[in-house]
Design a protein around this motif. Sequence first.
Motif, PDB file in Angstrom:
ATOM      1  N   PRO A  11       0.813  -1.229   0.000  1.00 47.68           N
ATOM      2  CA  PRO A  11       0.000   0.000   0.000  1.00 47.68           C
ATOM      3  C   PRO A  11       0.845   1.278   0.000  1.00 47.68           C
ATOM      4  O   PRO A  11       0.481   2.258  -0.661  1.00 47.68           O
ATOM      5  N   LEU A  12       1.983   1.270   0.708  1.00 49.21           N
ATOM      6  CA  LEU A  12       2.810   2.478   0.740  1.00 49.21           C
ATOM      7  C   LEU A  12       3.418   2.769  -0.628  1.00 49.21           C
ATOM      8  O   LEU A  12       3.522   3.930  -1.041  1.00 49.21           O
ATOM      9  N   ASP A  13       3.811   1.707  -1.333  1.00 45.26           N
ATOM     10  CA  ASP A  13       4.372   1.908  -2.676  1.00 45.26           C
ATOM     11  C   ASP A  13       3.293   2.348  -3.660  1.00 45.26           C
ATOM     12  O   ASP A  13       3.562   3.134  -4.567  1.00 45.26           O
ATOM     13  N   ARG A  14       2.091   1.857  -3.437  1.00 45.25           N
ATOM     14  CA  ARG A  14       0.969   2.268  -4.278  1.00 45.25           C
ATOM     15  C   ARG A  14       0.661   3.750  -4.031  1.00 45.25           C
ATOM     16  O   ARG A  14       0.461   4.524  -4.971  1.00 45.25           O
ATOM     17  N   ALA A  15       0.656   4.143  -2.763  1.00 39.30           N
ATOM     18  CA  ALA A  15       0.263   5.516  -2.395  1.00 39.30           C
ATOM     19  C   ALA A  15       1.324   6.549  -2.765  1.00 39.30           C
ATOM     20  O   ALA A  15       1.020   7.739  -2.883  1.00 39.30           O
ATOM     21  N   THR A  16       2.565   6.086  -2.932  1.00 42.90           N
ATOM     22  CA  THR A  16       3.652   7.038  -3.224  1.00 42.90           C
ATOM     23  C   THR A  16       4.153   6.905  -4.659  1.00 42.90           C
ATOM     24  O   THR A  16       5.143   7.524  -5.032  1.00 42.90           O
ATOM     25  N   ARG A  17       3.454   6.081  -5.452  1.00 48.74           N
ATOM     26  CA  ARG A  17       3.873   5.847  -6.833  1.00 48.74           C
ATOM     27  C   ARG A  17       3.682   7.111  -7.665  1.00 48.74           C
ATOM     28  O   ARG A  17       2.646   7.756  -7.602  1.00 48.74           O
ATOM     29  N   LEU A  18       4.685   7.438  -8.463  1.00 47.11           N
ATOM     30  CA  LEU A  18       4.643   8.626  -9.305  1.00 47.11           C
ATOM     31  C   LEU A  18       4.972   8.247 -10.734  1.00 47.11           C
ATOM     32  O   LEU A  18       5.859   7.426 -10.977  1.00 47.11           O
ATOM     33  N   VAL A  19       4.268   8.851 -11.657  1.00 50.02           N
ATOM     34  CA  VAL A  19       4.505   8.618 -13.079  1.00 50.02           C
ATOM     35  C   VAL A  19       5.010   9.921 -13.685  1.00 50.02           C
ATOM     36  O   VAL A  19       4.450  10.989 -13.438  1.00 50.02           O
ATOM     37  N   ARG A  20       6.109   9.818 -14.443  1.00 42.65           N
ATOM     38  CA  ARG A  20       6.704  11.021 -15.030  1.00 42.65           C
ATOM     39  C   ARG A  20       5.966  11.414 -16.309  1.00 42.65           C
ATOM     40  O   ARG A  20       5.764  10.590 -17.193  1.00 42.65           O
ATOM     41  N   ASN A  21       5.576  12.678 -16.388  1.00 42.46           N
ATOM     42  CA  ASN A  21       4.881  13.196 -17.567  1.00 42.46           C
ATOM     43  C   ASN A  21       5.892  13.740 -18.576  1.00 42.46           C
ATOM     44  O   ASN A  21       7.034  14.039 -18.215  1.00 42.46           O
ATOM     45  N   GLY A  28       0.615  11.634  -9.431  1.00 44.03           N
ATOM     46  CA  GLY A  28       0.336  10.622  -8.424  1.00 44.03           C
ATOM     47  C   GLY A  28      -1.149  10.601  -8.137  1.00 44.03           C
ATOM     48  O   GLY A  28      -1.916  11.400  -8.686  1.00 44.03           O
ATOM     49  N   HIS A  29      -1.528   9.712  -7.250  1.00 40.04           N
ATOM     50  CA  HIS A  29      -2.949   9.518  -6.963  1.00 40.04           C
ATOM     51  C   HIS A  29      -3.094   9.164  -5.486  1.00 40.04           C
ATOM     52  O   HIS A  29      -2.356   8.323  -4.986  1.00 40.04           O
ATOM     53  N   THR A  30      -4.007   9.814  -4.804  1.00 43.21           N
ATOM     54  CA  THR A  30      -4.229   9.463  -3.391  1.00 43.21           C
ATOM     55  C   THR A  30      -4.737   8.026  -3.307  1.00 43.21           C
ATOM     56  O   THR A  30      -5.342   7.516  -4.241  1.00 43.21           O
ATOM     57  N   ASP A  31      -4.449   7.386  -2.172  1.00 35.67           N
ATOM     58  CA  ASP A  31      -4.834   5.982  -2.003  1.00 35.67           C
ATOM     59  C   ASP A  31      -5.793   5.873  -0.815  1.00 35.67           C
ATOM     60  O   ASP A  31      -5.486   6.390   0.266  1.00 35.67           O
ATOM     61  N   PRO A  32      -6.919   5.197  -1.006  1.00 33.54           N
ATOM     62  CA  PRO A  32      -7.904   5.128   0.085  1.00 33.54           C
ATOM     63  C   PRO A  32      -7.369   4.475   1.355  1.00 33.54           C
ATOM     64  O   PRO A  32      -7.859   4.764   2.457  1.00 33.54           O
ATOM     65  N   ALA A  33      -6.346   3.623   1.229  1.00 29.53           N
ATOM     66  CA  ALA A  33      -5.799   2.959   2.423  1.00 29.53           C
ATOM     67  C   ALA A  33      -5.230   3.982   3.418  1.00 29.53           C
ATOM     68  O   ALA A  33      -5.219   3.739   4.627  1.00 29.53           O
ATOM     69  N   TYR A  34      -4.748   5.121   2.900  1.00 25.23           N
ATOM     70  CA  TYR A  34      -4.117   6.133   3.758  1.00 25.23           C
ATOM     71  C   TYR A  34      -5.031   7.333   3.998  1.00 25.23           C
ATOM     72  O   TYR A  34      -4.546   8.429   4.295  1.00 25.23           O
ATOM     73  N   ALA A  35      -6.333   7.133   3.893  1.00 25.52           N
ATOM     74  CA  ALA A  35      -7.259   8.240   4.122  1.00 25.52           C
ATOM     75  C   ALA A  35      -7.172   8.725   5.565  1.00 25.52           C
ATOM     76  O   ALA A  35      -7.118   7.926   6.502  1.00 25.52           O
ATOM     77  N   ASN A  36      -7.150  10.029   5.735  1.00 23.89           N
ATOM     78  CA  ASN A  36      -7.204  10.664   7.047  1.00 23.89           C
ATOM     79  C   ASN A  36      -8.596  11.270   7.211  1.00 23.89           C
ATOM     80  O   ASN A  36      -9.453  11.080   6.355  1.00 23.89           O
TER      81      ASN A  36
END
Lengths: 275, 275
Positions: A11-21, A28-36
């Motif tokens: 989940p941490l790698d999913r939440a911090t994944r970045l794609v270069r434009n 990047g994209h927020t991940d529901p697992a890390y919702a505050n």
Amino acid sequence: MSANPDPALHPLDRATRLVRNPDGSLSGHTDPAYANMVGPFGGVTAAVMLNAVLTHPERLGDPVALTVNYAGAVADGEFRIDAVPMRTNRSTQHWSITASQGEAVTTTATAFFALRRDTWSATESGFPRVPPADEVPSRDSSAFTTWTRCYDMRFVKGYLSDDSKAGHEPDSVSTLWIRDEPPRSLDFVALAAICDSFFPRVMIRRPRRVPAGTVSLTTYFHSDARQLATVGNRHVLATARASRFGLGYHDQSAEIWSEGGALLATSHQVVYFKE
Amino acid sequence: MSANPDPALHPLDRATRLVRNPDGSLSGHTDPAYANMVGPFGGVTAAVMLNAVLTHPERLGDPVALTVNYAGAVADGEFRIDAVPMRTNRSTQHWSITASQGEAVTTTATAFFALRRDTWSATESGFPRVPPADEVPSRDSSAFTTWTRCYDMRFVKGYLSDDSKAGHEPDSVSTLWIRDEPPRSLDFVALAAICDSFFPRVMIRRPRRVPAGTVSLTTYFHSDARQLATVGNRHVLATARASRFGLGYHDQSAEIWSEGGALLATSHQVVYFKE
């Protein structure tokens, strides 16, 4: 890029994944697992800002200092990051990083990276006296906020009280064993997030739940990548305290230690609170 | 603008004076009174970065957090500052500030400002046990570096030793009474500079003089402008310590207290050192 969560990634790698434009920016994209309570957990936002530099082709060395400013709420969904090397010296590099959604800046950051080298060393802070992680029960805080499910947290002291508890605590210290859940090898991304994993000190001290949130976070990394890797997926010991509450804000200073007694990071923040 | 020092101004006001250019940028000039071993005293650089926001027509409220990154040496002479409000909310504002000379970025910074309001308050750190300022002798450090002449420094503990002293100090703590010399009323500019007025902790701890310098400095202001003004031109009590030295860097955490026991600021930095 895809906005769909990839179940094969931690989940941490999913939440911090970045794609270069093509223009050099990152998506990047927020991940529901890390919702505050509002938007994503600030620790993951800090980790994303750091990851924008860690994955940058011009990056030099390891992170030494990271400051993240939470300028506005991050909405669930996509965000853009621009990471700019402001100055590159022979063995050091200074970065400026901005996250935005549409026209609105949500987060600003600066990072200092360096080629680290062996020098005289000493640790002046003391490792807190605590029982080992496996002797401390794990606490479930997910009724409080979702992202805590992404950590195994074992509080030695200073767990979040409920509002019913009368009177003030004598201090705002929290000390806990913590690791990613599911377990994941420690690296700078994970450590940057853990540095913001403390509940706001005002809620420990008073103790009562009040609106509160980090506005600026600074982390100093005392380990290089090789040392961090030796921690593996074991718990780290995290301790935090405030020194001053007032005029709507309080500070927090934290230490993150390896089980073996290495001070991995010190981290400071200023927190908004209401009442 | 003129590069000539104005003798009617306090040296700190002379060194932090900024002139607004037609393009919105600011021009400043290093001041020989604050000369360090290389370039100007970092505290004055921090004060200049903060002053770029304090004097900005769009500035909202008082500073709460300031991070300054020393990206490269500042040459004696003119510098340019660009201060950009990255996000303005109802009662808070985030700034990005860049100082440059020619094409080279010398300093980057972020600042968080807010309209402060009375809330619940508490001080958790303890005021150090020290004799009053007038019972502690003033120390002249100007043989070490020029800018110290701009301060009256009265060390209670942790003065800079000379190289001849054998062995290591048990800790890196320094505690001193300090005020601007000549006396000047305390404000955010002066306080920002004082937060960087400590000698590098590595020189206190080892104790020996080694090449060392601040690379990133973060200050949290716990007072508003009105409270700071009540300090007047009296000494403040400053105390600093490190928690970890290694891999070419060490941290430092500092507290600045009023004589009356108000914690005015906490400040953290990471410092490069050699050997």
